[in-house]
Design an enzyme around this catalytic site. Structure first.
Site, PDB file in Angstrom:
ATOM      1  N   TRP A   1      54.641 -28.535 -15.440  1.00 38.05           N
ATOM      2  CA  TRP A   1      54.240 -27.610 -16.570  1.00 38.05           C
ATOM      3  C   TRP A   1      53.715 -28.150 -17.711  1.00 38.05           C
ATOM      4  O   TRP A   1      54.092 -29.209 -18.321  1.00 38.05           O
ATOM      5  CB  TRP A   1      55.653 -27.080 -17.031  1.00 38.05           C
ATOM      6  CG  TRP A   1      55.498 -25.806 -18.057  1.00 38.05           C
ATOM      7  CD1 TRP A   1      55.490 -24.409 -17.547  1.00 38.05           C
ATOM      8  CD2 TRP A   1      55.482 -25.655 -19.435  1.00 38.05           C
ATOM      9  NE1 TRP A   1      55.408 -23.628 -18.583  1.00 38.05           N
ATOM     10  CE2 TRP A   1      55.450 -24.378 -19.680  1.00 38.05           C
ATOM     11  CE3 TRP A   1      56.004 -26.629 -20.444  1.00 38.05           C
ATOM     12  CZ2 TRP A   1      55.710 -23.926 -21.138  1.00 38.05           C
ATOM     13  CZ3 TRP A   1      55.888 -26.473 -21.631  1.00 38.05           C
ATOM     14  CH2 TRP A   1      55.738 -24.888 -22.216  1.00 38.05           C
TER      15      TRP A   1
ATOM     16  N   GLY B   1      59.579 -34.824 -18.665  1.00 36.99           N
ATOM     17  CA  GLY B   1      60.090 -35.165 -19.951  1.00 36.99           C
ATOM     18  C   GLY B   1      58.666 -35.509 -20.726  1.00 36.99           C
ATOM     19  O   GLY B   1      57.716 -35.032 -20.429  1.00 36.99           O
TER      20      GLY B   1
ATOM     21  N   LYS C   1      62.274  -9.195 -23.505  1.00 40.07           N
ATOM     22  CA  LYS C   1      62.246  -8.771 -22.332  1.00 40.07           C
ATOM     23  C   LYS C   1      61.021  -8.319 -21.970  1.00 40.07           C
ATOM     24  O   LYS C   1      60.203  -8.537 -20.984  1.00 40.07           O
ATOM     25  CB  LYS C   1      63.559  -8.087 -21.996  1.00 40.07           C
ATOM     26  CG  LYS C   1      63.883  -8.270 -20.357  1.00 40.07           C
ATOM     27  CD  LYS C   1      65.148  -9.460 -20.185  1.00 40.07           C
ATOM     28  CE  LYS C   1      64.669 -10.723 -20.912  1.00 40.07           C
ATOM     29  NZ  LYS C   1      65.761 -11.679 -21.044  1.00 40.07           N
TER      30      LYS C   1
ATOM     31  N   GLU D   1      57.774 -10.770 -22.632  1.00 43.70           N
ATOM     32  CA  GLU D   1      57.683 -11.934 -21.904  1.00 43.70           C
ATOM     33  C   GLU D   1      57.338 -11.728 -20.489  1.00 43.70           C
ATOM     34  O   GLU D   1      56.528 -12.600 -19.678  1.00 43.70           O
ATOM     35  CB  GLU D   1      58.873 -12.880 -21.965  1.00 43.70           C
ATOM     36  CG  GLU D   1      60.308 -12.335 -20.898  1.00 43.70           C
ATOM     37  CD  GLU D   1      61.472 -13.179 -21.267  1.00 43.70           C
ATOM     38  OE1 GLU D   1      61.098 -14.417 -21.020  1.00 43.70           O
ATOM     39  OE2 GLU D   1      62.673 -12.691 -21.041  1.00 43.70           O
TER      40      GLU D   1
ATOM     41  N   LYS E   1      61.761 -21.787 -16.560  1.00 44.40           N
ATOM     42  CA  LYS E   1      63.186 -21.225 -16.556  1.00 44.40           C
ATOM     43  C   LYS E   1      64.015 -22.475 -17.259  1.00 44.40           C
ATOM     44  O   LYS E   1      65.016 -21.911 -17.876  1.00 44.40           O
ATOM     45  CB  LYS E   1      63.923 -21.225 -15.152  1.00 44.40           C
ATOM     46  CG  LYS E   1      65.055 -20.621 -14.833  1.00 44.40           C
ATOM     47  CD  LYS E   1      65.185 -19.248 -15.429  1.00 44.40           C
ATOM     48  CE  LYS E   1      66.736 -18.636 -15.000  1.00 44.40           C
ATOM     49  NZ  LYS E   1      66.772 -17.631 -15.710  1.00 44.40           N
TER      50      LYS E   1
HETATM   51  C1  F6R Z   1      64.395 -15.116 -21.830  1.00 47.33           C
HETATM   52  C2  F6R Z   1      65.009 -16.466 -21.367  1.00 47.33           C
HETATM   53  C3  F6R Z   1      65.131 -17.358 -22.309  1.00 47.33           C
HETATM   54  C4  F6R Z   1      66.333 -18.359 -22.327  1.00 47.33           C
HETATM   55  C5  F6R Z   1      65.969 -19.817 -23.175  1.00 47.33           C
HETATM   56  C6  F6R Z   1      67.230 -20.424 -23.216  1.00 47.33           C
HETATM   57  O1  F6R Z   1      64.522 -14.313 -20.830  1.00 47.33           O
HETATM   58  O2  F6R Z   1      65.482 -16.504 -20.313  1.00 47.33           O
HETATM   59  O3  F6R Z   1      64.696 -17.088 -23.699  1.00 47.33           O
HETATM   60  O4  F6R Z   1      67.303 -17.545 -22.704  1.00 47.33           O
HETATM   61  O5  F6R Z   1      64.868 -20.285 -22.646  1.00 47.33           O
HETATM   62  O6  F6R Z   1      67.597 -21.045 -21.817  1.00 47.33           O
HETATM   63  P1  F6R Z   1      69.177 -21.315 -21.422  1.00 47.33           P
HETATM   64  O7  F6R Z   1      69.871 -20.388 -21.605  1.00 47.33           O
HETATM   65  O8  F6R Z   1      68.931 -21.921 -20.126  1.00 47.33           O
HETATM   66  O9  F6R Z   1      69.423 -22.642 -22.519  1.00 47.33           O
END
Ligand code: F6R
Length: 595
Positions: free
Chosen positions: A75, A100, A475, A478, A590
């Site tokens: 990414w 990283g 939601k 994005e 993700k």
């Molecule tokens: C939006 C979404 C992101 C995560 C955020 C935190 O749909 O999934 O905004 O909520 O990147 O990710 P976590 O919960 O894995 O720390």
């Protein structure tokens, strides 16, 4: 966000690596590559774009054979998504993949690598050249010397032509798991670890691993050998199929009743509060998270303050970590994270711990860094969430926050026990309320038909409704790429209302915690300026251009959990009609493991 995979066994590595990259795909990427080592050396193939493009390039070559190899989904951070910036990167006898960011890569280049020819714009290539520069016949030494120089975060998997039976790894701040059994594998997350593993090692910061075919050795960056215990590997949580659903997101939306039921079942009931007995009533609570988890935190704050009368603030982790927050041993810090690996949230947790606060993680991945490093971990029982846009993990986070608020209120005796009993009973029914809310699917599909060509939308609400509006808006934007903003309904008239014109779509989230007259007057204000207002409410009194009567939770305090459902469906169907890549929206990852 960047995924690492590695294989060292007796079967061909290439199919395993390509399959592993597919499993890591959901983390988000824009290029991918693999390197496989055989008697005739290390062969590398990398491609910008989807893994299928890489797989077809590999097939065409027909020479990517060998039983040891590494792979990567990238990414882009340093340098665009191009074939040359894709990993693996090579220098001399070394081929490496990296997750990283090397923060001091420019200084290192200047100091040690002025004469080197660089083939990419990446920070990673600096690491490859450094290892090669430090190499004088001992791989571990070259890697350790390099690791000591690196600032920032790194998970590295490394092949060396002189040691064709070993994968070397090094880790600081980015996750890396190693599975050992009939064959060895290494991956950024458990979903890609070989199912033939018996034991699972989680690398710690400051560690180097030498992965052989059936065993692994660990060292610190000074090359002292480390004894490390493994946990048993269970493939149980590993299977993620779409089944009858077209997308993971839709499947996960419909898994929400189960995710909430399981989370509530695990944590509700006086006996389950034992773990928290040690947490004395703090003078203040911080809830820290990113994105949707932050939005869950907004609702958590309302519940915690209501039931525990403890001042609580909610902060995005990226701001919190540099804000010199007022934390001491009388503060509790709740970190919410689905992945448990979000770099900013992890840094916030470490900061809070360093200042002596009690830390509580609400986390979906039990093996994650945030789960392991917090003082107390509350696991959301959402199961593996694959779609980048969270739905079921968010809902499970809400359920965990409700349960936590009730526990605290009991332990700290800050709320009437009758009220707490009522809340517990309502919480036990919440999954049924969510199931009913899912029945709005057809209506949301219809509304989505009118969203296809929309360019701007607003979501407004008050109280819990505002927190839901924030999540609903995120939601939609994005996954459908429609510009959207969430606003506290009463705040619009202080500036933003000037953007409202004839036909602007405004979604009003009307939750039972605020007086109907107040949100109604905000609806009227935008409607008077030509907005097309679609109100979501359980009350027949609210008037708008369109009113969707939505199911509500059996207690108003939990209304976010039902109110958010139609908006998830709306986002899904709108994105589908617009032909978007729903499960993997552009530019998103993700698991956001870099700052
Ligand atoms: C939006 C979404 C992101 C995560 C955020 C935190 O749909 O999934 O905004 O909520 O990147 O990710 P976590 O919960 O894995 O720390």
């Amino acid at each position: 966000m960047c995924g690492i995979i590695g294989y060292n066994g007796t079967a061909q590595a290439t199919p395993f690596l390509l399959d592993g990259l597919k499993k890591l795909e959901y983390r988000g990427y824009d290029s991918a590559g693999i390197a496989v080592s055989d008697t005739d050396g290390i062969k590398t193939e990398k491609r910008k774009g989807k893994i299928d493009a890489l797989a077809s390039a590999v097939r065409k070559r027909n020479d990517m054979t060998g039983t040891i190899g590494i792979g990567h989904t990238r990414w882009a951070t340093h340098g665009a998504a191009t074939n040359s910036n894709a990993h693996p990167h090579k220098s001399g006898k070394f081929t490496i993949v990296h997750n990283g960011i090397i923060e001091n890569h420019k200084e290192l280049k200047e100091k040690y690598l002025r004469l080197c020819r660089f083939d990419s714009d990446t920070d990673t290539e600096t690491v490859a050249h450094l290892i090669n520069r430090h190499y004088s016949g001992n791989c571990l030494e070259a890697i350790a010397q390099t690791a000591r120089l690196l600032e920032g975060s790194f998970a590295l998997a490394i092949l060396c032509e002189d040691e064709p039976n070993t994968i070397f790894c090094a880790k600081k701040s980015s996750p890396l798991l190693i599975g050992v059994g009939d064959e060895a594998s290494v991956a950024s997350d458990i979903s890609a670890i070989s199912r033939k593993s018996d034991s699972l090692y989680r690398m710690d910061d400051g560690e180097i691993a030498a992965i052989h075919k059936n065993k692994v050795e660990f060292y610190d960056f000074e090359l002292n050998e480390k004894a490390k215990s493994a946990s048993p590997f269970t493939a149980g949580n590993n299977t993620s199929e779409k089944g009858e659903y077209e997308h993971f997101m839709l499947k996960e939306i419909f898994e929400q009743p189960e995710a909430v039921r399981k989370t509530v079942e695990a944590y509700i009931g006086a006996d389950k509060a034992e773990l928290l007995q040690q947490i004395k009533k703090p003078t203040g609570i911080y809830i820290v998270a990113c994105g949707s988890a932050y939005h869950a935190g907004l609702i958590g704050r309302i519940c915690i303050e209501k039931l525990t009368k403890t001042p609580t603030s909610v902060e995005t982790a990226s701001e919190f970590r540099y804000s010199d927050p007022l934390i001491d041993e009388n503060t509790s810090v709740i970190i919410i994270s689905q992945s448990g690996e979000t770099a900013d949230s992890l840094a916030a947790l470490r900061l809070a711990k360093s200042k002596g606060a009690k830390t509580i993680a609400i986390v979906n991945v039990p093996e994650s860094s945030i789960a392991l490093e917090s003082d107390f971990a509350i696991y959301t029982k959402a199961g593996a969430e694959i779609a980048v846009a969270t739905t079921k993990a968010y809902s499970a986070q809400l359920a965990a926050l409700y349960a936590l608020s009730i526990h605290f209120a009991r332990i700290w005796q800050t709320a009437d026990s009758k009220l707490l009993n009522t809340l517990e009973q309502s919480l036990e029914q919440l999954h049924e309320n969510i199931r009913e809310a899912l029945c709005l699917e057809k209506q949301m599909k219809e509304i989505a038909q009118h969203m296809q060509n929309t360019q701007h939308t607003y979501f407004i609400g008050r109280g819990i409704g505002f927190a839901v509006a924030a999540e609903a808006s995120l939601k939609l934007k994005e996954i459908s790429y429609i510009h959207s903003e969430a606003y506290a309904a009463g705040e619009l008239k202080h500036g933003t209302i000037s953007l409202i014109e004839k036909g602007t779509k405004v979604f009003a989230v009307c939750t039972p915690d605020t007086p109907e007259a107040k949100i109604q007057s905000n609806i009227d204000e935008v409607a008077a300026r030509g907005a097309n207002v679609i109100a979501f409410t359980s009350s027949p009194n609210i008037k708008a251009n369109t009113t969707v009567i939505s199911t509500t939770a059996s207690h108003p305090l939990f209304s976010a959990s039902t109110q958010v459902i139609p908006f998830q469906l709306l986002a899904y169907y709108t994105a589908k009609l617009r032909g978007c890549d729903i499960d993997k929206p552009r530019n998103l990852a993700k698991s956001v493991t870099v700052e």
